[in-house]
Design a protein around this motif. Structure first.
Motif, short mmCIF file in Angstrom:
data_model
loop_
_atom_site.label_atom_id
_atom_site.label_comp_id
_atom_site.label_asym_id
_atom_site.label_seq_id
_atom_site.Cartn_x
_atom_site.Cartn_y
_atom_site.Cartn_z
N GLY A 106 86.43 3.86 15.49
CA GLY A 106 86.98 2.69 14.82
C GLY A 106 88.30 2.98 14.14
N PRO A 107 88.93 1.96 13.56
CA PRO A 107 90.21 2.13 12.86
C PRO A 107 90.02 2.72 11.46
CG PRO A 107 89.56 -0.16 12.78
CD PRO A 107 88.53 0.54 13.61
N GLY A 108 89.57 3.96 11.43
CA GLY A 108 89.29 4.65 10.17
C GLY A 108 87.82 4.58 9.82
N THR A 109 87.35 5.58 9.06
CA THR A 109 85.94 5.64 8.71
C THR A 109 85.56 4.58 7.68
OG1 THR A 109 86.40 7.35 7.06
CG2 THR A 109 85.72 8.08 9.25
N LYS A 110 86.50 4.12 6.86
CA LYS A 110 86.19 3.06 5.89
C LYS A 110 85.59 1.84 6.60
CE LYS A 110 89.49 3.66 2.07
NZ LYS A 110 90.66 3.03 1.41
N GLN A 111 86.22 1.43 7.68
CA GLN A 111 85.76 0.25 8.40
C GLN A 111 84.36 0.46 8.97
OE1 GLN A 111 86.56 -2.74 8.73
NE2 GLN A 111 85.95 -3.54 10.74
N LEU A 112 84.13 1.65 9.52
CA LEU A 112 82.83 1.92 10.14
C LEU A 112 81.73 2.03 9.09
CD1 LEU A 112 83.91 4.46 12.89
CD2 LEU A 112 83.35 2.03 13.17
N ILE A 113 82.04 2.61 7.94
CA ILE A 113 81.05 2.69 6.86
C ILE A 113 80.74 1.30 6.34
CG2 ILE A 113 80.56 3.60 4.56
CD1 ILE A 113 82.36 6.00 5.26
N PHE A 114 81.79 0.48 6.19
CA PHE A 114 81.57 -0.89 5.73
C PHE A 114 80.67 -1.66 6.69
CE2 PHE A 114 82.90 -5.38 6.05
CZ PHE A 114 82.39 -5.83 4.85
N LEU A 115 80.92 -1.54 7.98
CA LEU A 115 80.09 -2.26 8.96
C LEU A 115 78.64 -1.77 8.93
CD1 LEU A 115 82.48 -2.60 12.04
CD2 LEU A 115 81.99 -4.28 10.25
N LEU A 116 78.46 -0.47 8.75
CA LEU A 116 77.10 0.06 8.63
C LEU A 116 76.38 -0.55 7.43
CD1 LEU A 116 74.71 2.04 9.02
CD2 LEU A 116 76.07 3.75 7.79
N VAL A 117 77.04 -0.52 6.28
CA VAL A 117 76.42 -1.08 5.07
C VAL A 117 76.17 -2.57 5.24
CG1 VAL A 117 76.73 -1.45 2.59
CG2 VAL A 117 77.45 0.71 3.61
N VAL A 269 76.17 -2.31 14.64
CA VAL A 269 77.52 -1.95 14.18
C VAL A 269 78.54 -2.25 15.28
CG1 VAL A 269 79.02 0.00 13.60
CG2 VAL A 269 76.83 -0.28 12.44
N CYS A 270 78.21 -1.89 16.52
CA CYS A 270 79.13 -2.18 17.62
C CYS A 270 79.33 -3.68 17.79
CB CYS A 270 78.60 -1.56 18.92
SG CYS A 270 78.73 0.24 18.98
N SER A 271 78.28 -4.44 17.61
CA SER A 271 78.40 -5.90 17.68
C SER A 271 79.34 -6.41 16.59
CB SER A 271 77.02 -6.55 17.54
OG SER A 271 77.12 -7.96 17.48
N ALA A 272 79.15 -5.90 15.36
CA ALA A 272 80.02 -6.30 14.26
C ALA A 272 81.46 -5.87 14.52
CB ALA A 272 79.52 -5.69 12.95
N ALA A 273 81.63 -4.68 15.10
CA ALA A 273 82.98 -4.19 15.41
C ALA A 273 83.67 -5.10 16.42
CB ALA A 273 82.90 -2.77 15.95
N SER A 274 82.91 -5.57 17.41
CA SER A 274 83.49 -6.43 18.44
C SER A 274 84.00 -7.74 17.86
CB SER A 274 82.46 -6.70 19.55
OG SER A 274 81.45 -7.60 19.10
N ASN A 275 83.43 -8.15 16.76
CA ASN A 275 83.80 -9.42 16.14
C ASN A 275 84.73 -9.25 14.94
OD1 ASN A 275 82.27 -11.61 17.59
ND2 ASN A 275 80.58 -10.22 17.14
N THR A 276 85.13 -8.02 14.66
CA THR A 276 86.05 -7.79 13.55
C THR A 276 87.32 -7.07 14.03
OG1 THR A 276 84.77 -5.80 12.96
CG2 THR A 276 84.31 -7.82 11.72
N HIS A 277 87.22 -5.78 14.35
CA HIS A 277 88.44 -5.05 14.71
C HIS A 277 88.64 -4.87 16.22
CE1 HIS A 277 85.49 -1.64 14.21
NE2 HIS A 277 86.03 -1.30 15.37
N SER A 278 87.65 -5.23 17.04
CA SER A 278 87.72 -5.15 18.52
C SER A 278 87.66 -3.72 19.03
CB SER A 278 88.96 -5.85 19.08
OG SER A 278 88.97 -7.21 18.77
#
Length: 441
Positions: A106-117, A269-278
């Motif tokens: 993802g575009p940095g670990t902040k984004q991935l940690i946020f999506l996990l939470v 998380v991947c689903s959320a990523a697809s709808n946020t940062h692509s």
């Protein structure tokens, strides 16, 4: 027709729990200080943890070669990169069961940690002190946070006893997520095999999901990093990226690695990523392949960064300890977490009762910028701890000098004075300030 009165600026359109939220304090302070330096003010900038080293040559060349890559990549990231990330951790960390199909870039670990939470169905536990962003991320996601206190007597580490007590006494839901930083920001400490095994026993007992933030793992000065995933593989999500050991923070390329037992969370998380940062930026992902393939040049680069940072860390600890400022000797990362309790009697006479006030005085009197332990790092506001980032030097010049003198493991004080000058002089400014205050007390 709609109302002609328009929007009422007295009305708040922000969720109540987010109305007091502000910019990440480290980023805001860094921007302010950079502007001051640009305007000609001399500042010993110990307030922001960015790698001082240039990105490795091979990766920079790879980025140029792939600058034309403009197509969207898979949401989880370039498959070749995900496979190479697994190989990297297999070789360096002994983690041989990692699956590229459970890696998300993802575009940095902040984004991935946020999506996990955000997708996690449960409550979040974090250590005090710890990185300033974990708690705001949790608040943004609307989740309950439980803080687990640590102390300098325990080297600011999470102990198995403290973890057991927090989990047993919590009124949280049945699902628990622990955000765990190793090596730690802001303290520079790291965990032994015995400590990780003891934590794993408690984590397994309570079925805790762990986000193990290992972004500083391969900055560990002795090169001997131990991942929690080695001892608690079924419950550990590894989080890392390019910003620390590869010095590419601005590239915004991070990743999380999930165990098969947590594939449900991975898919969410991947689903959320697809709808946020692509997806993460394509050129950076292709360039990152060069880094994770660990050429001889990249290995030498990582070693050089570790050696230089280790020498600076020892210098900071030695000089501060020499005037009675207590701190745990860092073993990785860019930080030390000193406690200026020795100056409390002097500060009391001057009407200084909080750490922020102390930091303000230090900046005003010595041009030294540090961040207070509280409240950003979740320490009490009247505790005199600060996070000090010893990265204010030209890492490119230091690396070149390290190579020229034969890639030595140990660096002397003269090397630091020649190539890490601002860090040395900044620490001396703090030491002089402490001595002056002690003499006046």
């Amino acid at each position: 027709m709609g109302s002609t009165e328009g929007i009422d600026p007295s009305q708040s359109f922000v969720l109540p729990r987010l109305q007091s939220a502000g910019t990440a304090s480290n980023l805001a302070l860094n921007e302010q200080i950079i502007q001051m330096i640009a305007n000609g003010k001399k500042v010993y900038h110990f307030a922001f943890g960015q790698s001082p080293f240039p990105v490795a040559d091979g990766a920079r060349k790879a980025l140029v070669n792939h600058a034309s890559k403009n197509a969207y990549l898979p949401v989880a990231g370039l498959l070749e990169l995900r496979a190479q990330i697994c190989e990297f951790h297999s070789e360096l960390d002994g983690l041989h069961e990692l699956d590229p199909n459970l890696v998300v870039v993802g575009p940095g670990t902040k984004q991935l940690i946020f999506l996990l939470v955000q997708v996690f169905n449960g409550d979040v536990f974090i250590l005090s002190p710890t990185w300033i962003t974990y708690k705001p991320i949790t608040n943004l996601a609307g989740k309950h946070v439980t803080e687990i206190n640590s102390s300098r007597e325990d080297s600011w580490k999470l102990t198995s006893d403290a973890l057991e007590k927090a989990l047993s006494s919590s009124n949280s839901s049945s699902h628990k997520l622990l955000i765990f930083c190793n090596p730690d920001n802001p303290t520079g400490t790291s965990y032994t095999a015995e400590e990780l095994i003891a934590l794993s026993v408690v984590l397994r007992k309570h079925k805790v999901v762990v986000l193990s933030d290992e972004i500083y793992g391969h900055t560990k000065y002795d090169g001997e990093f131990l991942s929690l995933a080695k001892y608690y593989p079924e419950g550990t999500i590894i989080s890392s990226g390019l910003s620390k050991c590869f010095s590419a923070g601005g590239w915004r390329c991070g990743y999380n690695i999930y165990p098969k037992e947590l594939s449900e969370i991975y898919k969410a998380v991947c689903s959320a990523a697809s709808n946020t940062h692509s997806c993460a930026p394509a050129p950076m992902q292709y360039a990152a392949l060069d880094l994770f393939k660990l050429s001889e040049d990249t290995r030498e680069y990582i070693k050089g960064c570790r050696c230089i940072m280790g020498a600076v860390a020892k210098m900071c600890h030695r000089e501060l300890d020499g005037v009675g400022v207590k701190a745990i000797l860092p073993v990785g990362g860019y930080y030390i977490f000193p406690d200026f309790e020795i100056l409390r009697p002097v500060f009391k006479k001057r009407g200084i009762s909080t750490c922020q006030q102390m930091c303000d005085v230090l900046f005003r009197e010595q041009n030294v910028a540090v961040m207070p332990g509280g409240p950003g790092f979740m320490r009490p506001v009247n505790e005199l701890t600060v996070r000090l980032c010893f990265v204010n030097f030209d890492g490119g010049a230091a690396l070149a000098a390290w190579r020229k003198q034969g890639c030595n493991e140990e660096l002397d004080q003269q090397f630091l004075e020649d190539y890490c000058t601002m860090a040395v002089h900044g620490i001396q400014a703090i030491v002089d300030w402490v001595k002056k205050l002690q003499a006046s007390g």
